[in-house]
Design an enzyme around this catalytic site. Structure first.
Site, PDB file in Angstrom:
ATOM      1  CB  ALA A  83      -0.912   0.010   1.226  1.00 27.42           C
ATOM      2  CE  LYS A 160       6.460   3.824  -4.250  1.00 25.88           C
ATOM      3  NZ  LYS A 160       5.357   3.080  -3.604  1.00 25.88           N
TER       4      LYS A 160
END
Length: 339
Positions: A83, A160
């Site tokens: 997730a 990220k």
């Protein structure tokens, strides 16, 4: 196979296929959802590929809250932390993506290490291993890191890198039996489990539906979602994967190449796929009005490659050809009546 695996974010495109792969290999699976109302949709999506046979359970937990994570990991041997918040456009507040990505990863790691799980596999992205281009065809590997101070980074790509760096720092400061591995995919395409969770498949959708007047000079390192799920499980079980990063990137295709694959494979069904290339100035103009175009406009003409040799050599990972992935993706979109 025995043991229970927690997969975070069960409603997601990648997480759904990770659940499918784990069930096929005989694992018990628990997945997190943000509310009980989402459980039926996950079960229905997964059931299109494999019979859960009572081996899929649910836990309610959210990346933005500590609540529920201890219960989610209880009794699990492994965790696949898939997730992550998504954002096609740069939000006004970059922390809208970065804080949930970073803090969510740390919440999952704290719960996993407190529970003594054997390994956490975290989904990162090639965007976390993309330093500035040293040459037109630079190739990055797992030893490289994205410069999070680069002002050209979109909030998603920065999130990220920041989240993965935070995860590795946490593990360096932590003593215990839990190990971490990270998987860094390129552009994830492939068949849908349901129409609601399309992820980067929307790129193919836009070509098929004729939403773009031409193909911009944007390229992707294509990875099939099914192969990505396979790599997560390999990284979960292999002793050699402990403490390692693994790039999951396949063939590089420009959007013009993807359009050509679609027209060759689908014939009349690809009648709306553009045949001409879109000039850069037109792309920049469209970016003013289209969030999806705006997200990729900074990468016009850039061909930054990533090597997946480590995953192939260490984990015997074998991704399928990009043309097969693109074709299966398009046929799945048609079957789900998305385009």
């Amino acid at each position: 196979m025995t043991g229970t695996v927690l997969v975070t974010g069960g409603t997601g495109f990648v997480a759904g296929w990770c659940i499918v792969e784990l069930l096929r290999q005989g694992y018990e699976v628990r997945t997190t959802v943000r509310g009980p109302s989402r459980e039926a949709a996950v079960l229905a999506a997964v059931s299109t590929e494999v019979d859960p046979a009572g081996r899929l359970g649910f836990a309610v937990a959210d990346l933005t809250s500590d609540k529920g994570w201890a219960e989610a990991v209880a009794g699990c041997e492994y965790v696949l932390h898939v997730a992550s918040p998504l954002g096609a456009d740069a939000p006004k507040d970059p922390d809208a993506l970065m804080a949930p990505a970073r803090d969510g990863a740390l919440r999952v790691l704290r719960a996993a290490t407190d529970a003594g799980v054997r390994r956490v596999v975290m989904t990162s992205a090639c965007a976390a291993a993309t330093p500035p281009l040293a040459a037109p065809d630079s190739v990055s590997d797992e030893t490289r890191w994205t410069d999070t101070d680069d002002p050209t980074l979109t909030a998603y790509r920065k999130s990220k890198a920041v989240a993965e760096q935070a995860a590795w720092q946490y593990m360096r400061d932590h003593e215990g039996p839990t190990t971490l591995a990270t998987v860094l995919p390129g552009a994830v395409f492939g068949p849908l489990l349901d129409a609601a969770n399309r992820g980067s498949v929307q790129v193919i959708e836009r070509l098929l539906s004729g939403q773009l007047p031409g193909t911009p000079r944007i390229g992707f390192e294509v990875v099939d979602v099914r192969d990505l799920a396979d790599l997560h499980v390999r990284a979960m079980t292999s002793p050699a994967a402990a403490g390692q990063r693994f790039i999951a990137a396949g063939e590089f295709l420009w959007m013009a190449d993807i359009a050509q694959v679609l027209r060759a494979a689908l014939g009349d069904a690809a009648g709306k796929v553009p045949t001409r290339k879109l000039p850069d100035f037109v792309v920049r103009l469209l970016a003013r009005f289209d969030p999806g175009v705006r997200a990729v406009a900074p990468y016009l003409g850039r061909r930054h490659l990533h090597s997946a040799d480590k995953a192939r050599q260490t984990l015997a990972w074998q991704p399928r050809p990009a043309a097969e992935t693109i074709t299966d993706c398009a046929r799945s979109l048609s079957a789900h009546q998305v385009t």
